[in-house]
Design a protein around this motif. Structure first.
Motif, short mmCIF file in Angstrom:
data_model
loop_
_atom_site.label_atom_id
_atom_site.label_comp_id
_atom_site.label_asym_id
_atom_site.label_seq_id
_atom_site.Cartn_x
_atom_site.Cartn_y
_atom_site.Cartn_z
N GLU A 149 0.72 -1.36 0.14
CA GLU A 149 0.19 -0.34 -0.20
C GLU A 149 1.16 1.53 0.01
OE1 GLU A 149 -3.05 1.88 2.82
OE2 GLU A 149 -2.55 -0.48 2.89
N LYS A 150 1.74 1.44 0.62
CA LYS A 150 2.75 2.32 1.21
C LYS A 150 4.19 1.73 0.78
CE LYS A 150 -0.66 5.33 3.46
NZ LYS A 150 -0.68 6.36 4.62
N TRP A 151 4.89 2.56 0.15
CA TRP A 151 6.31 2.22 -0.58
C TRP A 151 7.47 2.89 0.21
CZ3 TRP A 151 7.37 -1.29 -4.87
CH2 TRP A 151 6.91 -2.33 -4.74
N VAL A 152 8.39 3.13 1.53
CA VAL A 152 9.46 3.72 1.69
C VAL A 152 10.69 3.89 0.68
CG1 VAL A 152 7.90 5.42 2.89
CG2 VAL A 152 9.87 3.50 3.59
N ALA A 153 11.90 4.58 0.51
CA ALA A 153 13.14 4.53 0.48
C ALA A 153 14.63 5.29 -0.20
CB ALA A 153 12.75 3.90 -1.75
N ASP A 154 15.54 4.39 0.25
CA ASP A 154 16.52 5.37 0.86
C ASP A 154 17.70 5.12 0.03
OD1 ASP A 154 17.76 6.96 2.25
OD2 ASP A 154 18.19 5.48 4.14
N ILE A 155 18.61 5.56 0.48
CA ILE A 155 20.33 5.73 -0.48
C ILE A 155 21.25 5.20 1.00
CG2 ILE A 155 21.74 6.07 -1.79
CD1 ILE A 155 19.81 6.88 -3.81
N THR A 156 21.72 4.43 1.60
CA THR A 156 22.92 4.55 1.98
C THR A 156 23.92 4.51 1.75
OG1 THR A 156 20.93 3.21 3.86
CG2 THR A 156 23.38 3.48 4.58
N TYR A 157 24.32 5.73 2.46
CA TYR A 157 26.00 6.00 1.85
C TYR A 157 27.04 5.60 2.81
CZ TYR A 157 24.56 10.26 -0.40
OH TYR A 157 23.50 10.52 -0.85
N ILE A 158 27.63 4.06 1.82
CA ILE A 158 28.64 3.24 3.00
C ILE A 158 30.38 3.02 2.48
CG2 ILE A 158 28.98 0.71 3.26
CD1 ILE A 158 26.08 0.12 2.25
N PRO A 159 30.81 3.51 3.47
CA PRO A 159 32.76 3.56 3.26
C PRO A 159 33.24 2.72 2.93
CG PRO A 159 32.28 4.86 5.57
CD PRO A 159 31.20 4.08 4.77
N THR A 160 33.82 2.02 1.86
CA THR A 160 35.00 0.83 1.44
C THR A 160 36.14 1.19 1.34
OG1 THR A 160 34.15 0.88 -0.52
CG2 THR A 160 32.69 0.00 1.21
N LYS A 161 36.92 0.25 2.28
CA LYS A 161 38.83 0.37 1.65
C LYS A 161 38.58 0.22 0.51
CE LYS A 161 40.05 -0.65 6.60
NZ LYS A 161 40.79 -1.72 7.50
N LYS A 162 38.15 -0.52 -0.06
CA LYS A 162 38.14 -0.95 -2.01
C LYS A 162 38.57 -0.06 -2.82
CE LYS A 162 38.77 -4.50 -4.76
NZ LYS A 162 39.17 -6.25 -4.79
#
Length: 200
Positions: A141-154
């Protein structure tokens, strides 16, 4: 043991004593001293030799540096640890802190700060359909979206695009990408559409 003997003999006497202490549980002190060509009396003399005032102070500093380093989740480098030591009234130079950290093999975890890029196209404001009403009666019925920023060494900064169904509070679709693009978000949305067969 015999093959590494020539390499071991090139080290200073203190290193040889530490080597014997390391292996004396598996081999006799007599055998180790004979292989390293050190009289047993010399080994026992150096082993039982009291530390100098400088060595005692360095050991205390190493313990203090290690405590600060791990208390701050391995993020503090020599400069910040030096500042903490000075605040606590411990007089020591920055170079000495760097030297001791090198001996301890302590290196701070460096994460580059994220710098957002300006959008090429102007941002178009859309109507807030949800309007903070998170109540639902059924799934999809309802969706929410997001973008998560992830720091990686490589790969540096990576991005996780995800969609949550507000009825079940579960992530129903996600996409991991090295670049933050429109395609990444659309891929996440299309996966959710296919999985739940929602109408256009």
């Amino acid at each position: 043991m015999k093959k590494s003997r020539s390499h071991i003999l090139s080290k200073d006497l203190k290193s040889l004593v530490r080597f014997i202490e390391k292996w004396c549980k598996e081999y006799t002190v007599s055998l180790l001293c004979r292989l390293l060509e050190i009289p047993r009396s010399v080994y026992y003399f150096y082993k039982n030799k009291s530390l100098t005032a400088t060595e005692v102070r360095n050991n205390q500093l190493k313990k203090k540096i290690s405590t600060i380093f791990f208390d701050h989740k391995q993020r503090y480098g020599a400069t910040k640890i030096h500042q903490v030591l000075l605040k606590e009234g411990i007089s020591v130079s920055l170079k000495h802190v760097q030297k001791l950290m090198k001996q301890l093999n302590l290196r701070s975890i460096v994460v580059k700060k994220y710098r957002p890029q300006r959008p090429v196209q102007p941002v178009v404001l859309k109507e807030n359909i949800l309007n903070q009403d998170f109540s639902t009666k059924t799934i999809c019925e309802k969706w929410v979206a997001d973008i998560t920023y992830i720091p990686t060494k490589k790969n540096g900064w990576c991005y996780l695009s995800s969609i949550m169904d507000l009825h079940t509070k579960k992530i129903i679709s996600y996409t991991f990408s090295k670049r933050m693009t429109v395609d990444c978000v659309l891929q996440t949305f299309n996966q959710a559409k296919q999985r739940y067969h929602i109408p256009e």
